[in-house]
Design an enzyme around this catalytic site. Structure first.
Site, PDB file in Angstrom:
ATOM      1  N   CYS A 148     -15.814 -12.770 -63.889  1.00  0.00           N
ATOM      2  CA  CYS A 148     -16.945 -13.415 -63.223  1.00  0.00           C
ATOM      3  C   CYS A 148     -18.005 -12.385 -62.839  1.00  0.00           C
ATOM      4  O   CYS A 148     -19.205 -12.647 -62.953  1.00  0.00           O
ATOM      5  CB  CYS A 148     -16.472 -14.163 -61.984  1.00  0.00           C
ATOM      6  SG  CYS A 148     -15.256 -15.456 -62.334  1.00  0.00           S
ATOM      7  N   CYS A 183     -12.780 -12.216 -59.140  1.00  0.00           N
ATOM      8  CA  CYS A 183     -12.561 -12.417 -60.575  1.00  0.00           C
ATOM      9  C   CYS A 183     -13.385 -11.391 -61.373  1.00  0.00           C
ATOM     10  O   CYS A 183     -14.611 -11.472 -61.400  1.00  0.00           O
ATOM     11  CB  CYS A 183     -12.985 -13.843 -60.924  1.00  0.00           C
ATOM     12  SG  CYS A 183     -13.152 -14.185 -62.669  1.00  0.00           S
TER      13      CYS A 183
END
Length: 125
Positions: free
Chosen positions: A46, A43
């Site tokens: 992230c 991600c």
């Protein structure tokens, strides 16, 4: 210092979060993409948020808990993923940083904003 926990499964997450409720101490949870063998999350948001959250934890309240929940990409992509359906989490984005049993939350790119992360972790309700 904040007490840090790390979990990977939905059942493990709910069991831990529910058990910490009785402590009376704040419980913050970061839902993030799982990491590969090189330590990189699938991600991209992230990846951007990780150092911001790590830095903010240095000044988080001592009597608090911080749970990191790593979510596998295929599990997350399932629209019936329990993190999406559970009314206590109701995730739409990764990463999401929230205070357990509270409306306070940061979603997606907000988790890379140091001021917002600090405010969420420091707020006393």
């Amino acid at each position: 210092m904040v007490v840090k926990h790390k979990v990977t499964g939905y059942e493990e997450f709910t069991k831990l979060a529910e058990s910490l409720e009785s402590s009376g101490e704040p419980v913050h949870i970061l839902f993030t993409g799982s990491k590969d063998e090189n330590g990189e999350s699938w991600c991209p948001y992230c990846v951007k948020a990780a150092p911001v959250v790590t830095k903010a934890l240095e000044t988080a309240p001592e009597k608090s808990h911080f749970i990191t929940v790593e979510i596998e990409r295929p599990f997350w992509k399932d629209q019936n993923c329990p993190y999406r359906k559970d009314p206590r989490t109701h995730l739409v984005f990764l990463p999401t940083l929230l205070r357990w049993r509270s409306p306070q939350r940061l979603d997606g790119s907000q988790c890379a904003n140091a001021d917002l992360v600090d405010m969420l972790l420091q707020d006393e309700d």
